[in-house]
Design a protein around this motif. Structure first.
Motif, PDB file in Angstrom:
ATOM      1  N   MET A  10     -14.739 -24.213  23.116  1.00 54.36           N
ATOM      2  CA  MET A  10     -13.794 -25.310  23.220  1.00 54.36           C
ATOM      3  C   MET A  10     -12.760 -25.248  22.093  1.00 54.36           C
ATOM      4  N   LEU A  11     -13.220 -25.022  20.862  1.00 55.14           N
ATOM      5  CA  LEU A  11     -12.287 -24.996  19.732  1.00 55.14           C
ATOM      6  C   LEU A  11     -11.269 -23.861  19.846  1.00 55.14           C
ATOM      7  N   PRO A  12     -11.676 -22.622  20.205  1.00 58.57           N
ATOM      8  CA  PRO A  12     -10.643 -21.585  20.375  1.00 58.57           C
ATOM      9  C   PRO A  12      -9.581 -21.970  21.398  1.00 58.57           C
ATOM     10  N   LYS A  13      -9.993 -22.590  22.508  1.00 58.11           N
ATOM     11  CA  LYS A  13      -9.023 -23.028  23.523  1.00 58.11           C
ATOM     12  C   LYS A  13      -8.107 -24.109  22.950  1.00 58.11           C
ATOM     13  N   PHE A  14      -8.682 -25.066  22.235  1.00 59.61           N
ATOM     14  CA  PHE A  14      -7.895 -26.131  21.627  1.00 59.61           C
ATOM     15  C   PHE A  14      -6.892 -25.548  20.633  1.00 59.61           C
ATOM     16  N   ILE A  15      -7.344 -24.606  19.810  1.00 61.62           N
ATOM     17  CA  ILE A  15      -6.451 -23.992  18.816  1.00 61.62           C
ATOM     18  C   ILE A  15      -5.299 -23.272  19.500  1.00 61.62           C
ATOM     19  N   ASN A  16      -5.591 -22.575  20.586  1.00 62.61           N
ATOM     20  CA  ASN A  16      -4.535 -21.891  21.329  1.00 62.61           C
ATOM     21  C   ASN A  16      -3.512 -22.898  21.860  1.00 62.61           C
TER      22      ASN A  16
END
Length: 158
Positions: free
Chosen positions: A1-7
């Motif tokens: 979830m965090l990698p997607k949010f960061i992107n």
């Protein structure tokens, strides 16, 4: 979830900078970080002999399983997949807050449109009883303190 949010964060940041080249405030802000996790929706039991409350056996097992996954899987993956330090040094496998299941208290919060802090001061919104039980009162008081502790953690760390 965090990698997607960061992107998504980075896409939004790039778009904002292109449209607002005069703004130096937003670009000076940091990057998203993972500040820890909250253990919620569990039940606890009061042990008079120990003079403390603990999670029920099944919830304690679940807590330990989640902590193990956070330590062995989540934190290493975040450190490996995110190109900057998105996991602060103070974060570990311990939850930053433990929010118990409020049982029917949650529906009363919604019905009365009140924050938890003030719910205990009201009369119970049911015809069957005019006051909260001692257990309900204790749970609301403990969760109020836990929410305050969580807010203080966010203020102090971020």
């Amino acid at each position: 979830m965090l990698p997607k949010f960061i992107n998504e964060w980075e896409l939004g940041e790039r778009s904002y900078k292109e449209s607002n080249s005069f703004d130096n405030f937003i670009p000076s802000k940091g990057k998203p970080k993972w500040g820890g996790w909250i253990y919620n929706g569990f039940d606890s039991i009061r042990f008079p002999s120990l003079r403390e409350r603990k999670e029920t056996v099944i919830d304690e097992v679940h807590l330990k399983n989640v902590q193990e996954e956070v330590e062995k899987q989540l934190i290493p993956q975040l450190k490996d997949k995110i190109p900057y330090q998105c996991v602060p040094d103070f974060v570990n496998s311990e939850p930053i807050a433990k929010i118990e299941d409020l049982n029917n208290g949650a529906s009363h919060i919604q019905h009365l449109n009140l924050p938890l802090k003030y719910l205990a001061m009201t009369k119970k919104p049911k015809k069957t009883s005019r006051r909260w039980s001692d257990y309900q009162q204790d749970l609301m008081d403990r969760m109020d303190k836990e929410y305050d502790s969580l807010a203080q953690h966010i203020i102090n760390k971020f």
